[in-house]
Design a protein around this motif. Structure first.
Motif, PDB file in Angstrom:
ATOM      1  N   VAL A  43       0.636  -1.190  -0.052  1.00 30.35           N
ATOM      2  CA  VAL A  43      -0.084   0.127   0.116  1.00 30.35           C
ATOM      3  C   VAL A  43       0.782   1.135   0.002  1.00 30.35           C
ATOM      4  O   VAL A  43       1.769   1.434   0.870  1.00 30.35           O
ATOM      5  N   HIS A  44       0.692   2.063  -1.115  1.00 28.71           N
ATOM      6  CA  HIS A  44       1.420   3.455  -1.113  1.00 28.71           C
ATOM      7  C   HIS A  44       0.596   4.506  -0.624  1.00 28.71           C
ATOM      8  O   HIS A  44      -0.577   4.744  -1.059  1.00 28.71           O
ATOM      9  N   GLU A  48       2.146   9.084   7.014  1.00 25.39           N
ATOM     10  CA  GLU A  48       2.546   8.101   7.796  1.00 25.39           C
ATOM     11  C   GLU A  48       1.921   6.729   7.986  1.00 25.39           C
ATOM     12  O   GLU A  48       0.775   6.924   8.442  1.00 25.39           O
ATOM     13  N   PRO A  49       2.574   5.626   7.599  1.00 24.09           N
ATOM     14  CA  PRO A  49       1.548   4.574   7.689  1.00 24.09           C
ATOM     15  C   PRO A  49       1.410   3.866   9.125  1.00 24.09           C
ATOM     16  O   PRO A  49       2.123   4.452  10.064  1.00 24.09           O
ATOM     17  N   PRO A  50       0.362   3.135   9.392  1.00 24.37           N
ATOM     18  CA  PRO A  50       0.314   2.362  10.949  1.00 24.37           C
ATOM     19  C   PRO A  50       1.530   1.551  10.894  1.00 24.37           C
ATOM     20  O   PRO A  50       2.198   1.026  10.240  1.00 24.37           O
ATOM     21  N   ALA A  51       1.388   1.333  12.205  1.00 20.23           N
ATOM     22  CA  ALA A  51       2.564   0.699  12.872  1.00 20.23           C
ATOM     23  C   ALA A  51       2.369  -0.961  12.277  1.00 20.23           C
ATOM     24  O   ALA A  51       1.209  -1.312  12.233  1.00 20.23           O
ATOM     25  N   ARG A  79       7.923   1.689   5.308  1.00 22.82           N
ATOM     26  CA  ARG A  79       9.092   2.219   4.989  1.00 22.82           C
ATOM     27  C   ARG A  79       8.679   3.747   4.393  1.00 22.82           C
ATOM     28  O   ARG A  79       7.851   3.727   3.690  1.00 22.82           O
ATOM     29  N   ALA A  80       9.545   4.583   4.377  1.00 21.43           N
ATOM     30  CA  ALA A  80       9.550   6.034   3.531  1.00 21.43           C
ATOM     31  C   ALA A  80      10.197   5.450   2.222  1.00 21.43           C
ATOM     32  O   ALA A  80      10.931   4.823   2.014  1.00 21.43           O
ATOM     33  N   PHE A  86       5.062   7.183   1.848  1.00 27.12           N
ATOM     34  CA  PHE A  86       5.314   6.004   2.406  1.00 27.12           C
ATOM     35  C   PHE A  86       4.590   4.755   1.746  1.00 27.12           C
ATOM     36  O   PHE A  86       3.895   4.708   0.797  1.00 27.12           O
ATOM     37  N   VAL A  87       5.240   3.587   2.094  1.00 25.33           N
ATOM     38  CA  VAL A  87       4.815   2.081   1.488  1.00 25.33           C
ATOM     39  C   VAL A  87       4.855   1.316   2.615  1.00 25.33           C
ATOM     40  O   VAL A  87       5.486   1.253   3.462  1.00 25.33           O
ATOM     41  N   PHE A  88       3.760   0.458   2.811  1.00 30.31           N
ATOM     42  CA  PHE A  88       3.578  -0.810   3.816  1.00 30.31           C
ATOM     43  C   PHE A  88       3.096  -1.948   3.073  1.00 30.31           C
ATOM     44  O   PHE A  88       2.283  -2.003   2.360  1.00 30.31           O
ATOM     45  N   GLY A  89       3.741  -3.000   3.711  1.00 29.11           N
ATOM     46  CA  GLY A  89       3.094  -4.338   3.141  1.00 29.11           C
ATOM     47  C   GLY A  89       1.965  -4.836   4.026  1.00 29.11           C
ATOM     48  O   GLY A  89       2.057  -4.548   5.322  1.00 29.11           O
ATOM     49  N   VAL A  90       1.167  -5.458   3.569  1.00 33.76           N
ATOM     50  CA  VAL A  90      -0.126  -6.087   4.369  1.00 33.76           C
ATOM     51  C   VAL A  90      -0.278  -7.555   3.725  1.00 33.76           C
ATOM     52  O   VAL A  90       0.112  -7.945   2.904  1.00 33.76           O
TER      53      VAL A  90
END
Length: 118
Positions: A43-44, A48-51, A79-80, A86-90
């Protein structure tokens, strides 16, 4: 230096980019979903992404779907991005039978189309 272990349980679709929203409580945050698989995606977002470990919902609507696909998910990493945002994996945890069937159909459809043009 060792080779990074691939912990993915299924093939991911690349390139895949679709607008989505992720939902935490009352907040619905616009984002883009990329690198989707039967079990997760990236998810881009501009905020600030969730923890790591936070449970959320990903709402994904594709062009030919009248109703959004709603997928329960858990944040696995974040990560930034170098170019901002930011990008985060789900991982798609807790999807019901209907949601998983729709997600499997989405991924299989992309794989079939990709195989037909190779």
């Amino acid at each position: 230096m060792g080779v990074a272990q691939n912990r993915r349980r299924s093939e991911r679709i690349q390139p895949f980019v679709a607008p989505c929203r992720y939902v935490i409580g009352d907040a619905r945050v616009p984002a883009f979903l990329t690198d989707i698989s039967r079990h997760g995606g990236r998810v881009h977002t501009e905020i600030e992404p969730p923890a790591e470990g936070v449970a959320l919902t990903v709402e994904l609507r594709l062009a030919r779907q009248a109703v959004a696909l709603v997928l329960p998910a858990t944040v696995r990493w974040s990560r930034a991005r170098e170019r901002g945002g930011f990008v985060f994996g789900v991982s798609f945890d807790g999807a019901g039978a209907e949601e998983q069937k729709a997600l499997d159909g989405l991924v299989e459809g992309f794989l079939r189309r990709a195989a037909s043009i190779i």
